[in-house]
Design an enzyme around this catalytic site. Structure first.
Site, PDB file in Angstrom:
ATOM      1  CG  ASN A 147      -8.131  -1.979  -4.599  1.00  0.00           C
ATOM      2  OD1 ASN A 147      -7.251  -2.812  -4.410  1.00  0.00           O
ATOM      3  ND2 ASN A 147      -8.309  -0.940  -3.776  1.00  0.00           N
ATOM      4  N   GLY A 186      -0.059   5.352  -4.453  1.00  0.00           N
ATOM      5  CA  GLY A 186      -0.676   6.612  -4.869  1.00  0.00           C
ATOM      6  C   GLY A 186      -0.057   7.798  -4.149  1.00  0.00           C
ATOM      7  NE  ARG A 244      -4.349   6.632  -7.182  1.00  0.00           N
ATOM      8  CZ  ARG A 244      -4.238   6.476  -5.867  1.00  0.00           C
ATOM      9  NH1 ARG A 244      -4.046   7.528  -5.087  1.00  0.00           N
ATOM     10  NH2 ARG A 244      -4.356   5.280  -5.313  1.00  0.00           N
ATOM     11  CG  ASP A 295      -2.022   0.994   1.142  1.00  0.00           C
ATOM     12  OD1 ASP A 295      -2.328   1.451   0.031  1.00  0.00           O
ATOM     13  OD2 ASP A 295      -2.608   1.333   2.203  1.00  0.00           O
ATOM     14  N   GLY A 296       0.303   2.329  -0.560  1.00  0.00           N
ATOM     15  CA  GLY A 296       0.977   3.637  -0.525  1.00  0.00           C
ATOM     16  C   GLY A 296       1.524   4.091  -1.867  1.00  0.00           C
ATOM     17  CB  SER A 328      -7.661  -3.039   3.547  1.00  0.00           C
ATOM     18  OG  SER A 328      -7.335  -1.801   4.136  1.00  0.00           O
TER      19      SER A 328
HETATM   20  C1  IPE Z   1      -5.403  -2.521   0.329  1.00  0.00           C
HETATM   21  O1  IPE Z   1      -5.085  -1.194   0.071  1.00  0.00           O
HETATM   22  C2  IPE Z   1      -5.445  -3.305  -0.946  1.00  0.00           C
HETATM   23  C3  IPE Z   1      -4.180  -3.488  -1.614  1.00  0.00           C
HETATM   24  C4  IPE Z   1      -3.013  -3.107  -1.212  1.00  0.00           C
HETATM   25  C5  IPE Z   1      -4.252  -4.216  -2.848  1.00  0.00           C
HETATM   26  P1  IPE Z   1      -6.200  -0.083  -0.120  1.00  0.00           P
HETATM   27  O2  IPE Z   1      -5.482   1.165  -0.404  1.00  0.00           O
HETATM   28  O3  IPE Z   1      -7.204  -0.523  -1.109  1.00  0.00           O
HETATM   29  O4  IPE Z   1      -6.895  -0.065   1.312  1.00  0.00           O
HETATM   30  P2  IPE Z   1      -7.662   1.098   2.062  1.00  0.00           P
HETATM   31  O5  IPE Z   1      -8.695   1.648   1.104  1.00  0.00           O
HETATM   32  O6  IPE Z   1      -6.658   2.123   2.445  1.00  0.00           O
HETATM   33  O7  IPE Z   1      -8.260   0.449   3.263  1.00  0.00           O
HETATM   34  C1  IPE Z   2      -1.632   0.161  -3.261  1.00  0.00           C
HETATM   35  O1  IPE Z   2      -1.409   1.514  -3.316  1.00  0.00           O
HETATM   36  C2  IPE Z   2      -1.988  -0.449  -4.587  1.00  0.00           C
HETATM   37  C3  IPE Z   2      -3.379  -0.892  -4.691  1.00  0.00           C
HETATM   38  C4  IPE Z   2      -4.285  -0.813  -3.764  1.00  0.00           C
HETATM   39  C5  IPE Z   2      -3.788  -1.459  -5.953  1.00  0.00           C
HETATM   40  P1  IPE Z   2      -2.594   2.566  -3.330  1.00  0.00           P
HETATM   41  O2  IPE Z   2      -3.010   2.798  -4.734  1.00  0.00           O
HETATM   42  O3  IPE Z   2      -3.683   2.153  -2.424  1.00  0.00           O
HETATM   43  O4  IPE Z   2      -1.867   3.840  -2.762  1.00  0.00           O
HETATM   44  P2  IPE Z   2      -2.447   4.902  -1.749  1.00  0.00           P
HETATM   45  O5  IPE Z   2      -2.941   4.148  -0.554  1.00  0.00           O
HETATM   46  O6  IPE Z   2      -3.544   5.604  -2.450  1.00  0.00           O
HETATM   47  O7  IPE Z   2      -1.302   5.782  -1.423  1.00  0.00           O
HETATM   48 MG    MG Z   3      -4.052   2.488  -0.471  1.00  0.00          MG
END
Ligand code: IPE
Ligand code: IPE
Ligand code: MG
Length: 240
Positions: free
Chosen positions: A64, A19, A29, A16-17, A192
């Site tokens: 997602n 974005g 992103r 995660d992270g 999540s």
């Molecule tokens: C969890 O991350 C799913 C993945 C890493 C694939 P999210 O970014 O979707 O989770 P939330 O929305 O912060 O809970």
């Molecule tokens: C994780 O990173 C990748 C997926 C959930 C597919 P994010 O896309 O959730 O990144 P943030 O949480 O928005 O930073």
């Molecule tokens: Mg995320």
């Protein structure tokens, strides 16, 4: 690592992270997801090197789909790109690819690519790399319940058969040990919808680092921290 260190057998990571990593740099992103794939490759390589048996990565959740269409498309394209470019690497490193989640809702081309990679690595036994795609813990449990109900209705199972072991055979993770350690970078302190059944007694390791910045050193630190933990499973310490 020292002699006393106990390695986990199964590590699960919520990648995660991506974005926020991109936003911090003023990038779209998708660049964060691209950088996330680079981090993923390093962690896979390192895990295999240290002899980890099961590595599970959360790549796309059932929630997602709420994201903009373009982001979903970019993520699916990156997944296909990864499979195409890394299949040889997975094969030569004796890594078996496993998919957790409902793949049938994915585009046909993505399904084909996944099927090919799973089939071509099916006989590998160095490490199982599970990628959770269109995965949701609640969906997984409901799917298991439906399949069990069907087996009962058709006379293939009885209500008395249902215990924890039996139930686990209906999960995507069938045949795998439960995760010993769950790592979540990016500063979020939540699950999540990841592996809800399987994490009942997992250890957790959180970090503020965004996934694209996650390094093998951090991964090693998580494993070392894990090794110092006392897993009691509801019992008492062995010294008591
Ligand atoms: C969890 O991350 C799913 C993945 C890493 C694939 P999210 O970014 O979707 O989770 P939330 O929305 O912060 O809970
Ligand atoms: C994780 O990173 C990748 C997926 C959930 C597919 P994010 O896309 O959730 O990144 P943030 O949480 O928005 O930073
Ligand atoms: Mg995320």
């Amino acid at each position: 690592m020292d002699d006393k260190t106990e390695y986990p057998r199964h590590v699960a990571v919520i990648m995660d992270g991506n974005g926020r990593w991109a936003r911090k740099r003023g990038l779209p992103r998708v660049q964060g997801h691209r950088a996330g794939v680079l981090a993923l490759k390093e962690i896979v390589k390192y895990s295999r090197k240290i002899g980890l048996k099961y590595l599970t990565l959360y790549a796309f959740s059932t929630e997602n789909w709420k994201r903009p269409e373009l982001e979903i498309k970019n993520l699916m394209n990156l997944l296909m790109e990864y499979l195409r470019s890394e299949l040889g690497e997975l094969k030569s490193n004796n890594i078996k690819l496993n998919i957790l989640g409902d793949v049938y809702q994915l585009q046909a081309v993505v399904q084909q690519e996944l099927k090919k990679a799973v089939a071509e690595t099916a006989h590998n036994d160095g490490m199982v790399l599970s990628v959770a795609i269109n995965y949701g813990g609640r969906n997984e449990i409901l799917r298991a319940v439906k399949n069990i109900a069907e087996d009962i209705c058709t006379g293939n199972a009885g209500i008395k058969d249902i215990d924890q072991h039996f139930f686990e055979n209906y999960l995507y993770t069938r045949g795998m040990p439960n995760p010993d350690l769950v790592i979540r970078p990016s500063g979020e302190l939540r699950i999540s919808n990841f592996l809800l059944w399987q994490i009942a007694y997992s250890e957790f390791w959180f970090s503020d680092c965004y996934w694209p910045d996650f390094t093998t050193e951090m991964f090693e630190k998580a494993l070392k921290d894990y090794a110092r933990r006392d897993r009691r499973y509801g019992g008492v310490d062995s010294v008591d």
